[in-house]
Motif scaffolding. Structure first.
Motif, mmCIF file in Angstrom:
data_model
loop_
_atom_site.group_PDB
_atom_site.id
_atom_site.type_symbol
_atom_site.label_atom_id
_atom_site.label_comp_id
_atom_site.label_asym_id
_atom_site.label_seq_id
_atom_site.Cartn_x
_atom_site.Cartn_y
_atom_site.Cartn_z
ATOM 1 N N ARG A 101 0.834 -1.209 0.000
ATOM 2 C CA ARG A 101 0.000 0.000 0.000
ATOM 3 C C ARG A 101 0.870 1.261 0.000
ATOM 4 O O ARG A 101 0.583 2.226 -0.702
ATOM 5 C CB ARG A 101 -0.918 0.016 1.218
ATOM 6 C CG ARG A 101 -2.066 -0.962 1.147
ATOM 7 C CD ARG A 101 -2.802 -0.997 2.485
ATOM 8 N NE ARG A 101 -3.959 -1.838 2.446
ATOM 9 C CZ ARG A 101 -5.197 -1.407 2.215
ATOM 10 N NH1 ARG A 101 -5.419 -0.129 2.007
ATOM 11 N NH2 ARG A 101 -6.201 -2.244 2.192
ATOM 12 N N ILE A 102 1.927 1.236 0.795
ATOM 13 C CA ILE A 102 2.840 2.382 0.853
ATOM 14 C C ILE A 102 3.517 2.589 -0.486
ATOM 15 O O ILE A 102 3.607 3.716 -0.982
ATOM 16 C CB ILE A 102 3.872 2.195 1.986
ATOM 17 C CG1 ILE A 102 3.189 2.373 3.344
ATOM 18 C CG2 ILE A 102 5.052 3.149 1.830
ATOM 19 C CD1 ILE A 102 4.055 1.987 4.528
ATOM 20 N N ALA A 103 3.994 1.525 -1.081
ATOM 21 C CA ALA A 103 4.655 1.641 -2.384
ATOM 22 C C ALA A 103 3.705 2.253 -3.409
ATOM 23 O O ALA A 103 4.092 3.156 -4.157
ATOM 24 C CB ALA A 103 5.142 0.268 -2.852
ATOM 25 N N ARG A 104 2.485 1.784 -3.445
ATOM 26 C CA ARG A 104 1.511 2.327 -4.404
ATOM 27 C C ARG A 104 1.237 3.806 -4.116
ATOM 28 O O ARG A 104 1.167 4.623 -5.032
ATOM 29 C CB ARG A 104 0.221 1.529 -4.364
ATOM 30 C CG ARG A 104 -0.823 2.124 -5.319
ATOM 31 C CD ARG A 104 -1.906 1.174 -5.614
ATOM 32 N NE ARG A 104 -1.360 0.143 -6.489
ATOM 33 C CZ ARG A 104 -2.099 -0.629 -7.244
ATOM 34 N NH1 ARG A 104 -3.406 -0.505 -7.239
ATOM 35 N NH2 ARG A 104 -1.551 -1.544 -8.004
ATOM 36 N N ALA A 105 1.103 4.163 -2.849
ATOM 37 C CA ALA A 105 0.850 5.551 -2.474
ATOM 38 C C ALA A 105 2.016 6.461 -2.848
ATOM 39 O O ALA A 105 1.833 7.655 -3.098
ATOM 40 C CB ALA A 105 0.566 5.652 -0.977
#
Length: 78
Positions: free
Chosen positions: A63-67
């Motif tokens: 999720r962090i990578a996508r954000a």
């Protein structure tokens, strides 16, 4: 588990990952709160990952990578 319970290399890797996330977040002029909101996780989770205070869940890292508009592999790389 406390940090002392983990091998040194594991803590080093978590610290590297946390530093990569923090650096990318800051390059994008994003606060921890903004990253948390974009990733759909709590600010406390972002803070703990950046400080290498726990073993992050894979789903939180994805999720962090996508954000951050990147791939997890880039955050894990050298």
């Amino acid at each position: 588990m406390a940090h002392q319970d983990h091998p040194t290399w594991l803590l080093d890797e978590r610290q590297h990952l946390g530093a990569q996330i923090r650096a990318r977040r800051m390059r994008q002029n994003m606060t921890q709160e903004q990253l948390a909101e974009r990733a759909g996780i709590s600010r406390d989770t972002v803070q703990r990952i950046e400080r290498a205070a726990n073993n992050p869940r894979l789903t939180d890292l994805l999720r962090i990578a996508r954000a951050l508009d990147t791939r997890l592999a880039h955050l894990l790389g050298e």
